[in-house]
Design an enzyme around this catalytic site. Structure first.
Site, PDB file in Angstrom:
ATOM      1  N   GLY A 129      81.976 -30.912  43.521  1.00 37.51           N
ATOM      2  CA  GLY A 129      82.421 -32.068  42.750  1.00 37.51           C
ATOM      3  C   GLY A 129      82.398 -31.734  41.275  1.00 37.51           C
ATOM      4  O   GLY A 129      81.535 -32.198  40.538  1.00 37.51           O
ATOM      5  N   SER A 180      82.993 -34.623  35.632  1.00 38.17           N
ATOM      6  CA  SER A 180      82.282 -34.485  34.367  1.00 38.17           C
ATOM      7  C   SER A 180      80.823 -34.065  34.585  1.00 38.17           C
ATOM      8  O   SER A 180      80.380 -33.038  34.068  1.00 38.17           O
ATOM      9  CB  SER A 180      82.394 -35.772  33.558  1.00 38.17           C
ATOM     10  OG  SER A 180      82.128 -36.891  34.367  1.00 38.17           O
ATOM     11  N   ALA A 223      77.937 -37.179  30.553  1.00 39.27           N
ATOM     12  CA  ALA A 223      78.975 -36.147  30.496  1.00 39.27           C
ATOM     13  C   ALA A 223      80.349 -36.788  30.490  1.00 39.27           C
ATOM     14  O   ALA A 223      80.537 -37.862  31.056  1.00 39.27           O
ATOM     15  CB  ALA A 223      78.844 -35.231  31.703  1.00 39.27           C
ATOM     16  N   LYS A 268      68.140 -47.110  39.948  1.00 45.69           N
ATOM     17  CA  LYS A 268      69.431 -46.630  39.442  1.00 45.69           C
ATOM     18  C   LYS A 268      70.557 -47.527  39.969  1.00 45.69           C
ATOM     19  O   LYS A 268      71.502 -47.843  39.251  1.00 45.69           O
ATOM     20  CB  LYS A 268      69.644 -45.180  39.893  1.00 45.69           C
ATOM     21  CG  LYS A 268      70.922 -44.591  39.381  1.00 45.69           C
ATOM     22  CD  LYS A 268      71.076 -43.136  39.700  1.00 45.69           C
ATOM     23  CE  LYS A 268      72.420 -42.654  39.211  1.00 45.69           C
ATOM     24  NZ  LYS A 268      73.014 -41.629  40.036  1.00 45.69           N
ATOM     25  N   ASN A 291      79.656 -49.436  27.372  1.00 47.01           N
ATOM     26  CA  ASN A 291      78.374 -49.951  27.883  1.00 47.01           C
ATOM     27  C   ASN A 291      77.635 -50.794  26.843  1.00 47.01           C
ATOM     28  O   ASN A 291      77.007 -51.798  27.175  1.00 47.01           O
ATOM     29  CB  ASN A 291      77.482 -48.785  28.320  1.00 47.01           C
ATOM     30  CG  ASN A 291      78.086 -48.008  29.477  1.00 47.01           C
ATOM     31  OD1 ASN A 291      79.122 -48.394  30.014  1.00 47.01           O
ATOM     32  ND2 ASN A 291      77.456 -46.909  29.868  1.00 47.01           N
ATOM     33  N   SER A 300      81.628 -46.483  31.189  1.00 47.18           N
ATOM     34  CA  SER A 300      81.026 -46.217  32.502  1.00 47.18           C
ATOM     35  C   SER A 300      82.051 -45.554  33.414  1.00 47.18           C
ATOM     36  O   SER A 300      83.262 -45.652  33.201  1.00 47.18           O
ATOM     37  CB  SER A 300      80.530 -47.515  33.143  1.00 47.18           C
ATOM     38  OG  SER A 300      81.624 -48.247  33.650  1.00 47.18           O
TER      39      SER A 300
HETATM   40  O1  PAF Z   1      78.256 -44.520  36.405  1.00 49.16           O
HETATM   41  C1  PAF Z   1      77.965 -44.411  35.195  1.00 49.16           C
HETATM   42  O2  PAF Z   1      78.786 -44.522  34.300  1.00 49.16           O
HETATM   43  C2  PAF Z   1      76.521 -44.058  34.806  1.00 49.16           C
HETATM   44  O3  PAF Z   1      75.773 -43.951  35.985  1.00 49.16           O
HETATM   45  C3  PAF Z   1      75.866 -45.014  33.825  1.00 49.16           C
HETATM   46  C4  PAF Z   1      74.380 -44.729  33.810  1.00 49.16           C
HETATM   47  C5  PAF Z   1      76.102 -46.468  34.156  1.00 49.16           C
HETATM   48  C6  PAF Z   1      76.274 -44.737  32.401  1.00 49.16           C
HETATM   49  O4  PAF Z   1      77.597 -45.029  32.096  1.00 49.16           O
END
Ligand code: PAF
Length: 291
Positions: free
Chosen positions: A7, A10, A120, A176, A194, A245
């Protein structure tokens, strides 16, 4: 050590590039990115800057000591089937969402769960931006000890990636999930970065999605307090304020999102009512179908 990163988006490219400073790494992904990496190397820019020269291809190599899985959650079944061909000694998911480890476990053994807080972004084929240094936590998906986690962690540490081994992976995965359930659909639907969530009506929605997720975690006997889920949400919003995100990027680019493995997974496992997650999942699915 031979590491395959399945995968090369990024996050996979960044982690693979970091690992390539110490190990023999194969990035498995799609053209034109893997072709560019094969030709000129992988340029890592931003918080750390270097060019790495991993092998890069669209198919898996013959063998691997460690496989890091970084595909979108809806591609996990294919990742499991394909990686089985190179018989990795250890497989570790670093993906968003719930259920990836169980899916991989159908074909691979042992499978570790992992979380990774590196930011990333793929800038163009062959170039990835490191948006901030992070850390990796690894462990057995159901909690408890797995010697394989120590071996995988040692390999990542040797490549300069701060890595811890934890017996509390279920709590971490649900924490998470609470963060993703709050940030990803709200930023995707509103089309904002975000940091915009920090104040105002979107924050109420995101934090309620995180609280509902914590309640469902406890229904599954995972010890996650609502205030802990909201504190994790707050700190990720602050740490990734300028980032878009992954779900917001997917919606912007007309791609499939990970809604099923994030808010959809909360709804699917909930014994109590989770109206915010249910609404967010329905709205994101509607946007996906609208194209
Ligand atoms: O999916 C994502 O974009 C990431 O997991 C996070 C932590 C929400 C940051 O953008």
């Amino acid at each position: 050590m031979d590491i395959v990163v399945f995968g090369a988006g990024s996050l996979g490219s960044l982690v693979g590039g970091l690992c390539a400073r110490e190990h023999r790494v194969t990035l498995v992904g799609r053209d034109p990115h893997v072709a560019a990496v094969r030709e000129s190397g992988l340029a890592v820019e931003g918080t750390v800057e270097f060019t790495a020269h991993p092998d890069a291809r669209t198919t898996v190599p013959d063998r691997a000591d460690l496989a890091l899985v970084t595909v979108k959650s809806f591609d996990t079944p294919e990742a499991g089937r394909t990686l089985a061909d190179c018989k990795p000694s250890i497989t570790c998911s670093l993906q968003n969402g719930l259920g990836n480890e169980d899916t991989l476990d159908t074909h691979l053994d042992p499978v570790l769960a992992g979380t990774c807080t590196y930011g990333a972004r793929l800038l163009e084929p062959g170039r990835v931006a490191c948006m901030g240094l992070g850390e990796v936590a690894l462990g057995a998906p159901d909690g408890g000890h797995l010697a394989a986690a120590e071996r995988a962690a040692a390999a990542l540490r040797a490549a300069g990636i701060e890595t811890s081994v934890t017996r509390e992976m279920p709590e971490r995965l649900w924490r998470k999930l609470a963060v993703n359930a709050g940030i990803n659909p709200t930023t995707a639907l509103a089309g904002v970065s975000n940091g915009v969530l920090a104040d105002g009506p979107l924050y109420e929605i995101a934090s309620e999605a995180a609280r509902e997720t914590a309640r469902v975690a406890r229904e599954q006997d995972v010890d996650l307090a609502e205030r802990e889920a909201v504190a994790a949400l707050d700190s990720v919003i602050a740490a990734t304020a300028d980032n878009t995100s992954s779900m917001a990027e997917d919606i912007q680019n007309g791609r499939r999102t990970e809604i099923d493995a994030i808010n959809g997974a909360v709804v699917e496992r909930a014994e109590s009512s989770v109206p915010v997650n249910r609404t967010l999942a329905a709205l994101v699915r509607a946007r996906e179908h609208a194209g």
